[in-house]
Design a protein around this motif. Structure first.
Motif, PDB file in Angstrom:
ATOM      1  N   ARG A 156       2.589  -3.968  15.652  1.00 16.48           N
ATOM      2  CA  ARG A 156       3.784  -4.365  16.412  1.00 16.48           C
ATOM      3  C   ARG A 156       4.275  -3.226  17.310  1.00 16.48           C
ATOM      4  NH1 ARG A 156       5.803  -6.016  11.206  1.00 16.48           N
ATOM      5  NH2 ARG A 156       5.250  -8.193  10.779  1.00 16.48           N
ATOM      6  N   ASN A 157       4.048  -1.992  16.863  1.00 19.85           N
ATOM      7  CA  ASN A 157       4.505  -0.824  17.627  1.00 19.85           C
ATOM      8  C   ASN A 157       3.922  -0.814  19.032  1.00 19.85           C
ATOM      9  OD1 ASN A 157       5.846   1.854  17.710  1.00 19.85           O
ATOM     10  ND2 ASN A 157       3.747   2.596  17.899  1.00 19.85           N
ATOM     11  N   GLY A 158       2.666  -1.230  19.121  1.00 19.46           N
ATOM     12  CA  GLY A 158       2.052  -1.403  20.440  1.00 19.46           C
ATOM     13  C   GLY A 158       1.575  -0.134  21.102  1.00 19.46           C
ATOM     14  N   GLY A 159       2.237   0.979  20.824  1.00 20.60           N
ATOM     15  CA  GLY A 159       1.868   2.217  21.497  1.00 20.60           C
ATOM     16  C   GLY A 159       0.688   2.920  20.862  1.00 20.60           C
ATOM     17  N   THR A 160       0.355   2.550  19.666  1.00 21.03           N
ATOM     18  CA  THR A 160      -0.727   3.222  18.952  1.00 21.03           C
ATOM     19  C   THR A 160      -1.781   2.199  18.551  1.00 21.03           C
ATOM     20  OG1 THR A 160       0.896   4.749  18.040  1.00 21.03           O
ATOM     21  CG2 THR A 160      -1.297   4.751  17.042  1.00 21.03           C
ATOM     22  N   ARG A 161      -3.003   2.516  18.811  1.00 19.74           N
ATOM     23  CA  ARG A 161      -4.101   1.613  18.465  1.00 19.74           C
ATOM     24  C   ARG A 161      -4.775   2.097  17.185  1.00 19.74           C
ATOM     25  NH1 ARG A 161      -9.139  -0.010  22.445  1.00 19.74           N
ATOM     26  NH2 ARG A 161     -10.735  -0.186  20.835  1.00 19.74           N
ATOM     27  N   PRO A 162      -5.055   1.178  16.231  1.00 22.64           N
ATOM     28  CA  PRO A 162      -5.784   1.584  15.028  1.00 22.64           C
ATOM     29  C   PRO A 162      -7.131   2.190  15.398  1.00 22.64           C
ATOM     30  CG  PRO A 162      -4.946  -0.661  14.821  1.00 22.64           C
ATOM     31  CD  PRO A 162      -4.766  -0.253  16.257  1.00 22.64           C
ATOM     32  N   ASP A 163      -7.617   3.082  14.564  1.00 25.93           N
ATOM     33  CA  ASP A 163      -8.911   3.689  14.829  1.00 25.93           C
ATOM     34  C   ASP A 163      -9.848   3.458  13.642  1.00 25.93           C
ATOM     35  OD1 ASP A 163      -8.101   5.439  12.869  1.00 25.93           O
ATOM     36  OD2 ASP A 163      -7.694   7.105  14.237  1.00 25.93           O
ATOM     37  N   ASN A 164     -10.988   4.115  13.687  1.00 24.76           N
ATOM     38  CA  ASN A 164     -11.994   3.887  12.646  1.00 24.76           C
ATOM     39  C   ASN A 164     -11.587   4.444  11.289  1.00 24.76           C
ATOM     40  OD1 ASN A 164     -12.239   6.414  13.987  1.00 24.76           O
ATOM     41  ND2 ASN A 164     -14.227   6.746  13.024  1.00 24.76           N
ATOM     42  N   PHE A 165     -10.504   5.246  11.230  1.00 21.09           N
ATOM     43  CA  PHE A 165     -10.019   5.733   9.945  1.00 21.09           C
ATOM     44  C   PHE A 165      -9.007   4.770   9.316  1.00 21.09           C
ATOM     45  CE2 PHE A 165     -11.092   9.673  12.297  1.00 21.09           C
ATOM     46  CZ  PHE A 165     -12.108  10.105  11.464  1.00 21.09           C
ATOM     47  N   THR A 166      -8.464   3.872  10.122  1.00 17.26           N
ATOM     48  CA  THR A 166      -7.464   2.924   9.616  1.00 17.26           C
ATOM     49  C   THR A 166      -8.105   1.880   8.703  1.00 17.26           C
ATOM     50  OG1 THR A 166      -6.373   3.136  11.790  1.00 17.26           O
ATOM     51  CG2 THR A 166      -5.597   1.386  10.327  1.00 17.26           C
ATOM     52  N   TYR A 167      -9.260   1.365   9.109  1.00 18.19           N
ATOM     53  CA  TYR A 167      -9.792   0.171   8.457  1.00 18.19           C
ATOM     54  C   TYR A 167     -10.409   0.400   7.079  1.00 18.19           C
ATOM     55  CZ  TYR A 167      -8.440  -2.159  12.651  1.00 18.19           C
ATOM     56  OH  TYR A 167      -7.676  -2.669  13.666  1.00 18.19           O
ATOM     57  N   ASN A 209       0.997   9.191  16.563  1.00 17.47           N
ATOM     58  CA  ASN A 209      -0.437   8.958  16.793  1.00 17.47           C
ATOM     59  C   ASN A 209      -1.047   8.180  15.628  1.00 17.47           C
ATOM     60  OD1 ASN A 209      -0.819  10.847  14.729  1.00 17.47           O
ATOM     61  ND2 ASN A 209      -0.997  12.540  16.183  1.00 17.47           N
ATOM     62  N   SER A 210      -2.290   7.779  15.804  1.00 16.37           N
ATOM     63  CA  SER A 210      -2.954   6.945  14.791  1.00 16.37           C
ATOM     64  C   SER A 210      -3.072   7.674  13.457  1.00 16.37           C
ATOM     65  CB  SER A 210      -4.333   6.510  15.288  1.00 16.37           C
ATOM     66  OG  SER A 210      -5.155   7.630  15.552  1.00 16.37           O
ATOM     67  N   PHE A 211      -3.240   9.010  13.532  1.00 14.60           N
ATOM     68  CA  PHE A 211      -3.349   9.756  12.286  1.00 14.60           C
ATOM     69  C   PHE A 211      -2.080   9.623  11.458  1.00 14.60           C
ATOM     70  CE2 PHE A 211      -2.195  13.579   9.982  1.00 14.60           C
ATOM     71  CZ  PHE A 211      -3.171  13.548   8.999  1.00 14.60           C
ATOM     72  N   SER A 212      -0.918   9.673  12.100  1.00 15.77           N
ATOM     73  CA  SER A 212       0.353   9.559  11.388  1.00 15.77           C
ATOM     74  C   SER A 212       0.441   8.217  10.658  1.00 15.77           C
ATOM     75  CB  SER A 212       1.528   9.698  12.362  1.00 15.77           C
ATOM     76  OG  SER A 212       1.521  10.966  12.982  1.00 15.77           O
ATOM     77  N   TRP A 213       0.054   7.149  11.344  1.00 13.99           N
ATOM     78  CA  TRP A 213       0.054   5.831  10.702  1.00 13.99           C
ATOM     79  C   TRP A 213      -0.955   5.795   9.559  1.00 13.99           C
ATOM     80  CZ3 TRP A 213       3.591   2.160  11.590  1.00 13.99           C
ATOM     81  CH2 TRP A 213       4.320   2.211  12.777  1.00 13.99           C
ATOM     82  N   ASN A 214      -2.141   6.335   9.789  1.00 16.62           N
ATOM     83  CA  ASN A 214      -3.202   6.291   8.765  1.00 16.62           C
ATOM     84  C   ASN A 214      -2.809   7.031   7.498  1.00 16.62           C
ATOM     85  OD1 ASN A 214      -4.763   4.856  10.556  1.00 16.62           O
ATOM     86  ND2 ASN A 214      -6.029   6.612  11.167  1.00 16.62           N
ATOM     87  N   VAL A 215      -2.230   8.222   7.676  1.00 17.26           N
ATOM     88  CA  VAL A 215      -1.895   9.016   6.497  1.00 17.26           C
ATOM     89  C   VAL A 215      -0.742   8.372   5.730  1.00 17.26           C
ATOM     90  CG1 VAL A 215      -0.212  10.625   7.480  1.00 17.26           C
ATOM     91  CG2 VAL A 215      -1.762  11.407   5.691  1.00 17.26           C
ATOM     92  N   ALA A 216       0.169   7.706   6.451  1.00 18.97           N
ATOM     93  CA  ALA A 216       1.245   6.977   5.768  1.00 18.97           C
ATOM     94  C   ALA A 216       0.684   5.790   4.982  1.00 18.97           C
ATOM     95  CB  ALA A 216       2.283   6.508   6.780  1.00 18.97           C
ATOM     96  N   ILE A 217      -0.247   5.055   5.588  1.00 16.61           N
ATOM     97  CA  ILE A 217      -0.907   3.937   4.895  1.00 16.61           C
ATOM     98  C   ILE A 217      -1.625   4.444   3.647  1.00 16.61           C
ATOM     99  CG2 ILE A 217      -2.795   2.260   5.072  1.00 16.61           C
ATOM    100  CD1 ILE A 217      -2.007   1.949   8.061  1.00 16.61           C
ATOM    101  N   ARG A 218      -2.316   5.582   3.809  1.00 15.02           N
ATOM    102  CA  ARG A 218      -3.020   6.164   2.668  1.00 15.02           C
ATOM    103  C   ARG A 218      -2.050   6.557   1.546  1.00 15.02           C
ATOM    104  NH1 ARG A 218      -6.208  11.968   2.545  1.00 15.02           N
ATOM    105  NH2 ARG A 218      -6.223  12.145   0.282  1.00 15.02           N
ATOM    106  N   GLY A 219      -0.888   7.082   1.924  1.00 17.35           N
ATOM    107  CA  GLY A 219       0.102   7.465   0.926  1.00 17.35           C
ATOM    108  C   GLY A 219       0.539   6.287   0.085  1.00 17.35           C
ATOM    109  N   PHE A 220       0.812   5.145   0.727  1.00 13.96           N
ATOM    110  CA  PHE A 220       1.199   3.948  -0.020  1.00 13.96           C
ATOM    111  C   PHE A 220       0.049   3.440  -0.893  1.00 13.96           C
ATOM    112  CE2 PHE A 220       4.648   3.706   3.115  1.00 13.96           C
ATOM    113  CZ  PHE A 220       5.705   3.346   2.289  1.00 13.96           C
TER     114      PHE A 220
END
Length: 658
Positions: free
Chosen positions: A144-155, A115-126
């Motif tokens: 590129r993954n396509g299955g998950t859309r960025p959300d307002n916490f990503t940006y 989910n988007s949270f998993s991507w966001n928290v990984a981005i935050r870790g880096f």
């Protein structure tokens, strides 16, 4: 049995909640804001965690092997296939004390539809580990993954990366994504957009985003106000603050730090006092950062007593507080007090060292500044670019070429960026220490030059008698669109003086006011009087003095007097000498030179009167003093001084020279 294997597997099988709700279980949304970060709240008392104790054990995890055991339990029980559990696993790998970013991405890339949270928290870790570009790469993988859309916490996370690295164009691209997905109406995204454009210096676009948005809060105002201050536009910051007041938005500590800093830049004491009064009346807490900003403002506005009052009332003084006062005391000549504050610091970082060294350089006590520099190295504190600039200035004052060469080698060894400030300091040092060839070499090696760089090389060439070269560099400076200042014209007039270029000197002196709108100061008039006087145009030189809009000082009259001695013009020389004696009746040199001028013209009676006048006024001839650098050490010699331990050898050498 290992504690991670001793879990009752029956407890793992519990009802799963909506994964979107879990995001709020262990990360506060503000922790993703680029403006304010709070400690992560893992929420170990949440019902889902209580029903699945293996998740609770993640907080106790201290190694990668233990984390893998927990992951194995999740896989065996099927928990890994649900949204919340792998998200929490990824989060612990990304931002816990036991983080492992490599393993974090392995889990992320192998989980089905993270989910988007998993991507966001990984981005935050880096991001929080300083691996900014890897964070951006992870965002690209997410797209590129396509299955998950960025959300307002990503940006907000991505904009923080762009702001930190100054990635202006990447910021534009990501802003395009934000507009396309409609997240520009989100408060945190909106503030992050302003923050990134401000940080990248695009204040115009930041203002457009701010003005056109229907969502803005105190953070939005603070980002823009402080952005203008950091970019050197204090008046625009003050205007924004007035607009903020009209909209009845209550300021906080961050707002007031920006306003106080704006007053410091403007050196506007009255406005600074008004802001200080506003802080007191509005009931805002005078935090340490705000107190430091106020002290800095008062120091820059010339009100040391006010800064001192704040400093003395502070309960918790930081290194920044002490450094601010070191700078203040040094600026006003109280070096002993500045040194005491410095010596009393329990820990001395590079910044306070720079402050005290810079203070000694500013006070023309460069030998002590260089001694402090060597002491700084002995204590294990690594100098930075600011340190080297101060020390190069000290070398320029002393003519200490060996020290200057050593500092230059240190700069190269440490791979300091040869920016405009550092490069200009090197050019100035080599020029004033007698190596104009090296000054020119550094000048041409610099990737970027400003008006101060050209001023330094023009002044250096003038000092070495290379008048035509100085004029050539002045023309080049104008040709590349740089504006000369008063110091530049001092250099070019000095070059004309050394080269005897009267017509060129007249031309540049006239251009100061006619083309460049600069009013000549006493030093410029002194150069012109010296130029005209050396060329024998004594009447023109005297007439120039009479036409000056300000009273001539000893330097101006002295230039005319020395020229009269050179050309044997007693009448004008007498008038110049009398003016000099009016300004400084205790200057023994004037009496001696006037008497010598009379003797050269066989006016023995007048020469005797000058000597008698000198005796009646109790004026004694001041002994001469000179200095020389040998093997990196500076030695001073005064007339009739017998204190040097190698006195006999020195006099033997002098006798052999004569």
């Amino acid at each position: 049995m290992n504690i991670f294997n001793a879990i009752n597997l029956k407890l793992i099988k519990g009802p799963l909640l909506n994964p979107l709700r879990y995001l709020l279980c262990f990360l506060h949304t503000r922790s993703l804001s680029p403006h304010k970060e709070e400690p992560t709240n893992w929420n170990t008392t949440h019902v889902f965690v209580l029903q699945n104790p293996v998740l609770f054990l993640l907080e106790q995890c201290k190694s990668l092997s233990q984390l893998k055991q927990i992951q194995s339990q999740m896989t065996i029980t099927g928990l890994i296939s649900h949204g919340f559990a792998p998200s929490r696993l990824i989060a612990f790998c990304a931002i816990s004390e036991s983080k492992n970013l490599d393993y974090c991405t392995k889990i992320l890339f192998n989980v089905q539809n993270p989910n988007s949270f998993s991507w966001n928290v990984a981005i935050r870790g880096f991001l929080e580990t300083g691996k900014m570009r890897e964070a951006v790469d992870l965002y690209k993988q997410m797209l590129r993954n396509g299955g998950t859309r960025p959300d307002n916490f990503t940006y907000p996370l991505l904009f923080k990366v762009c702001a930190s690295l100054g990635l202006r164009f990447l910021g534009y691209e990501i802003f395009g994504h934000v507009l396309k997905l409609g997240f520009d109406v989100d408060m945190y995204v909106h503030n992050a957009v302003i923050h990134v454009f401000v940080s990248c210096g695009d204040l115009g676009l930041a203002c457009n985003v701010f003005d056109e948005s229907c969502v803005r809060n105190l953070v939005s105002w603070n980002s823009l106000i402080n952005g203008f201050v950091r970019s050197g536009f204090p008046r625009e910051a003050i205007r924004l603050f007035r607009d903020m007041q009209l909209e009845r938005v209550e300021p906080d500590e961050v707002t007031m730090i920006g306003m106080v800093s704006a007053c410091a830049q403007l050196e506007d004491l009255n406005l600074g006092r008004e802001i200080h009064w506003y802080i007191s009346e509005s009931g805002l807490t005078l935090t340490v950062p705000l107190a430091n900003a106020l002290m800095d403002m008062y120091v820059k506005c010339g009100k040391l007593e006010a800064a001192e009052e704040i400093f003395d009332s502070m309960v918790n003084k930081t290194v920044v507080s002490c450094t601010t006062m070191i700078v203040g005391y040094a600026k006003f000549g109280f070096l002993d007090i500045a040194r005491k504050i410095f010596d009393d610091l329990p820990e001395k970082y590079v910044v306070p060292w720079n402050a005290i060294i810079g203070g000694y350089v500013q006070a023309k006590r460069s030998k002590e500044a260089l001694a402090l520099f060597h002491e700084m190295q002995a204590t294990g504190i690594k100098p930075d670019a600011v340190t080297t600039v101060h020390c190069l200035s000290a070398c320029s004052q002393l003519g200490a070429l060996d020290d200057g060469i050593w500092i230059h080698r240190f700069i190269e060894k440490e791979n300091f960026n040869l920016n405009v400030v550092l490069g200009t300091a090197l050019v100035d040092m080599y020029a004033k220490c007698g190596n104009i060839a090296k000054a020119l070499q550094v000048f041409h090696e610099m990737p970027e030059r400003n008006s101060l760089t050209y001023t330094a090389i023009i002044g250096g060439l003038a000092l070495h008698g290379k008048a035509l070269d100085a004029i050539s560099y002045f023309s080049e400076m104008i040709g590349v669109g740089l504006m000369p200042d008063e110091i530049t014209f001092l250099g070019i007039l000095s070059a004309c003086c050394h080269g005897g270029l009267v017509d060129e000197g007249r031309k540049y002196f006239a251009q100061m006011s006619s083309i460049f709108r600069l009013s000549p100061k006493l030093k410029h008039y002194s150069c012109m009087v010296d130029l005209l006087g050396r060329s024998g145009l004594l009447e023109e030189a005297e007439q120039l003095i009479r036409s000056m809009p300000m009273a001539a000082d000893v330097v101006v009259w002295g230039a005319l007097f020395f020229a009269c001695r050179l050309h044997g013009n007693v009448s004008i020389g007498e008038r110049a000498a009398m003016k000099l004696l009016e300004l400084d009746p205790q200057d023994s040199g004037i009496y001696v030179l006037l008497a010598n001028m009379y003797r050269d013209s066989n006016m023995w009676e007048e020469a005797g009167k000058v000597r008698k006048m000198m005796e009646e006024r109790g004026v004694e001839k001041t002994p001469g003093c000179s200095s020389i650098e040998v093997n990196g050490l500076l030695y001073e010699f005064i007339v009739r001084d017998k204190s040097h331990p190698e006195l006999e050898q020195i006099y033997d050498c002098l006798v052999s020279v004569n």
